[in-house]
Motif scaffolding. Structure first.
Motif, short mmCIF file in Angstrom:
data_model
loop_
_atom_site.label_atom_id
_atom_site.label_comp_id
_atom_site.label_asym_id
_atom_site.label_seq_id
_atom_site.Cartn_x
_atom_site.Cartn_y
_atom_site.Cartn_z
N MET A 1 0.82 -1.21 0.00
CA MET A 1 0.00 0.00 0.00
C MET A 1 0.86 1.26 0.00
SD MET A 1 -3.24 -0.49 2.54
CE MET A 1 -4.64 -1.55 2.13
N HIS A 2 1.92 1.23 0.78
CA HIS A 2 2.71 2.44 0.99
C HIS A 2 3.87 2.60 0.01
CE1 HIS A 2 1.20 4.21 4.88
NE2 HIS A 2 0.41 3.17 4.68
N GLY A 3 4.26 1.52 -0.69
CA GLY A 3 5.41 1.61 -1.56
C GLY A 3 5.27 2.65 -2.66
N LEU A 4 4.29 2.47 -3.55
CA LEU A 4 4.09 3.43 -4.62
C LEU A 4 3.71 4.81 -4.09
CD1 LEU A 4 2.16 1.45 -7.40
CD2 LEU A 4 4.36 2.62 -7.65
N MET A 5 2.94 4.82 -3.00
CA MET A 5 2.52 6.08 -2.40
C MET A 5 3.73 6.90 -1.96
SD MET A 5 0.07 6.58 0.92
CE MET A 5 -0.75 5.04 0.50
N ALA A 6 4.68 6.25 -1.31
CA ALA A 6 5.88 6.95 -0.85
C ALA A 6 6.70 7.46 -2.02
CB ALA A 6 6.71 6.03 0.04
N LEU A 7 6.82 6.64 -3.08
CA LEU A 7 7.54 7.09 -4.26
C LEU A 7 6.90 8.35 -4.84
CD1 LEU A 7 8.25 3.71 -6.12
CD2 LEU A 7 9.91 5.14 -4.92
N GLU A 8 5.58 8.37 -4.84
CA GLU A 8 4.86 9.52 -5.38
C GLU A 8 5.03 10.75 -4.50
OE1 GLU A 8 0.42 10.55 -7.18
OE2 GLU A 8 0.72 8.72 -6.03
N ILE A 9 4.87 10.58 -3.20
CA ILE A 9 4.97 11.71 -2.28
C ILE A 9 6.37 12.33 -2.31
CG2 ILE A 9 4.91 12.40 0.16
CD1 ILE A 9 2.16 11.95 -1.15
N TYR A 10 7.39 11.49 -2.43
CA TYR A 10 8.76 11.98 -2.43
C TYR A 10 9.24 12.37 -3.83
CZ TYR A 10 9.59 11.07 2.48
OH TYR A 10 9.55 11.12 3.85
N GLY A 11 8.33 12.38 -4.80
CA GLY A 11 8.64 12.91 -6.12
C GLY A 11 9.35 11.98 -7.07
N HIS A 12 9.49 10.70 -6.70
CA HIS A 12 10.25 9.79 -7.55
C HIS A 12 9.49 9.34 -8.80
CE1 HIS A 12 13.41 9.66 -4.62
NE2 HIS A 12 12.59 9.24 -3.68
N LEU A 13 8.17 9.53 -8.82
CA LEU A 13 7.40 9.18 -10.02
C LEU A 13 7.23 10.37 -10.96
CD1 LEU A 13 4.54 6.90 -8.59
CD2 LEU A 13 6.77 6.24 -9.52
N ARG A 14 7.61 11.56 -10.46
CA ARG A 14 7.44 12.76 -11.27
C ARG A 14 8.28 12.66 -12.54
NH1 ARG A 14 9.24 16.45 -7.76
NH2 ARG A 14 7.31 16.27 -6.56
N GLY A 15 7.68 12.91 -13.66
CA GLY A 15 8.40 12.82 -14.92
C GLY A 15 8.39 11.43 -15.52
N LEU A 16 7.98 10.43 -14.74
CA LEU A 16 7.96 9.06 -15.24
C LEU A 16 6.58 8.64 -15.72
CD1 LEU A 16 10.15 7.29 -12.52
CD2 LEU A 16 10.86 8.14 -14.76
#
Length: 238
Positions: free
Chosen positions: A198-213
């Motif tokens: 539940m938290h894996g993708l959410m954390a990536l998104e909150i910390y900006g790691h999915l931005r641009g991807l």
């Protein structure tokens, strides 16, 4: 007249406390958890350092209050979403909980970072109190989702039978045994795995790691949760 004066004083104090907490979260967003400082907050509010200590005696008191407020807001949001789905639809309740937490996190990124991100240096969390109770409430809610799915999930996760109660924190074990006396250690292990997904993708998104991807973070998260639900032997929500 005295009651009106007291009421006004209490109202002003509550407003000042709310402003202190809002500034603390802003400072954390700008400089990380270590940027939370009573003196820095006092400067921003135009208060003396001595005055702000009348609201929060120490920085740890402020951090504890923030964590309590954030956790309570999060769990109330998740519980409301879960409870809007019938109890006989465990998959739907899991999806509702997960999506509510993600939406809350996107709306409150500083709060998410405070409770799930980098720890505040030197902070000593109290063993009991509102913050601990809110955290335990969130843990109980998540375990309850897995407990409802366990009859279908257990045959698919026989590898988890190797776990024993000794593999988990004693406080967690005590809470599970009270709230869910029929759950075995394997179900607790599964609860932690569900939490991680539940938290894996959410954390990536909150910390900006999915931005641009990707421009489809919400769809990717929902697909991950659908896959999670199916892995528990439950039908995917429509």
């Amino acid at each position: 007249m005295k009651d009106q004066t007291t009421s006004r004083r209490d109202r002003l104090r509550a407003q000042a406390s709310s402003e202190i907490k809002a500034i603390a979260l802003k400072l954390m967003a700008e400089g990380g958890p270590d940027a939370i400082s009573l003196r820095a907050i006092a400067r921003e509010m135009g208060m003396t350092a001595g005055a702000i200590y009348s609201y929060f005696a120490t920085r740890d008191d402020l951090v504890t209050t923030l964590i309590s407020d954030v956790y309570t807001s999060l769990v109330e949001t998740a519980e409301a979403a879960r409870d809007a789905v019938p109890a006989d639809d465990p998959g739907g309740r899991i999806l509702a909980w997960a999506q509510a937490v993600r939406e809350w996190a996107l709306a409150n990124p500083e709060g998410f970072r405070l409770i799930y991100g980098d720890p505040v240096s030197g902070y000593q969390a109290p063993a009991e109190g509102p913050a601990h109770e809110a955290e335990q409430r969130a843990c109980t809610g998540l375990t309850g989702l897995v407990a409802a799915a366990w009859p279908q999930a257990e045959p698919l996760h026989r590898d988890l039978r190797r776990y024993s109660w000794d593999d988990f924190d004693s406080g967690l074990v005590a809470n599970v045994k009270v709230k869910f006396p029929d759950l075995p250690p394997a179900a607790v292990a599964l609860s932690l795995r569900v939490w991680g997904r539940m938290h894996g993708l959410m954390a990536l998104e909150i910390y900006g790691h999915l931005r641009g991807l990707t421009h489809e973070s919400a769809a990717i998260y929902r697909d991950e949760m659908i896959d999670l639900i199916r892995s528990l032997g439950l039908p995917a929500p429509a």
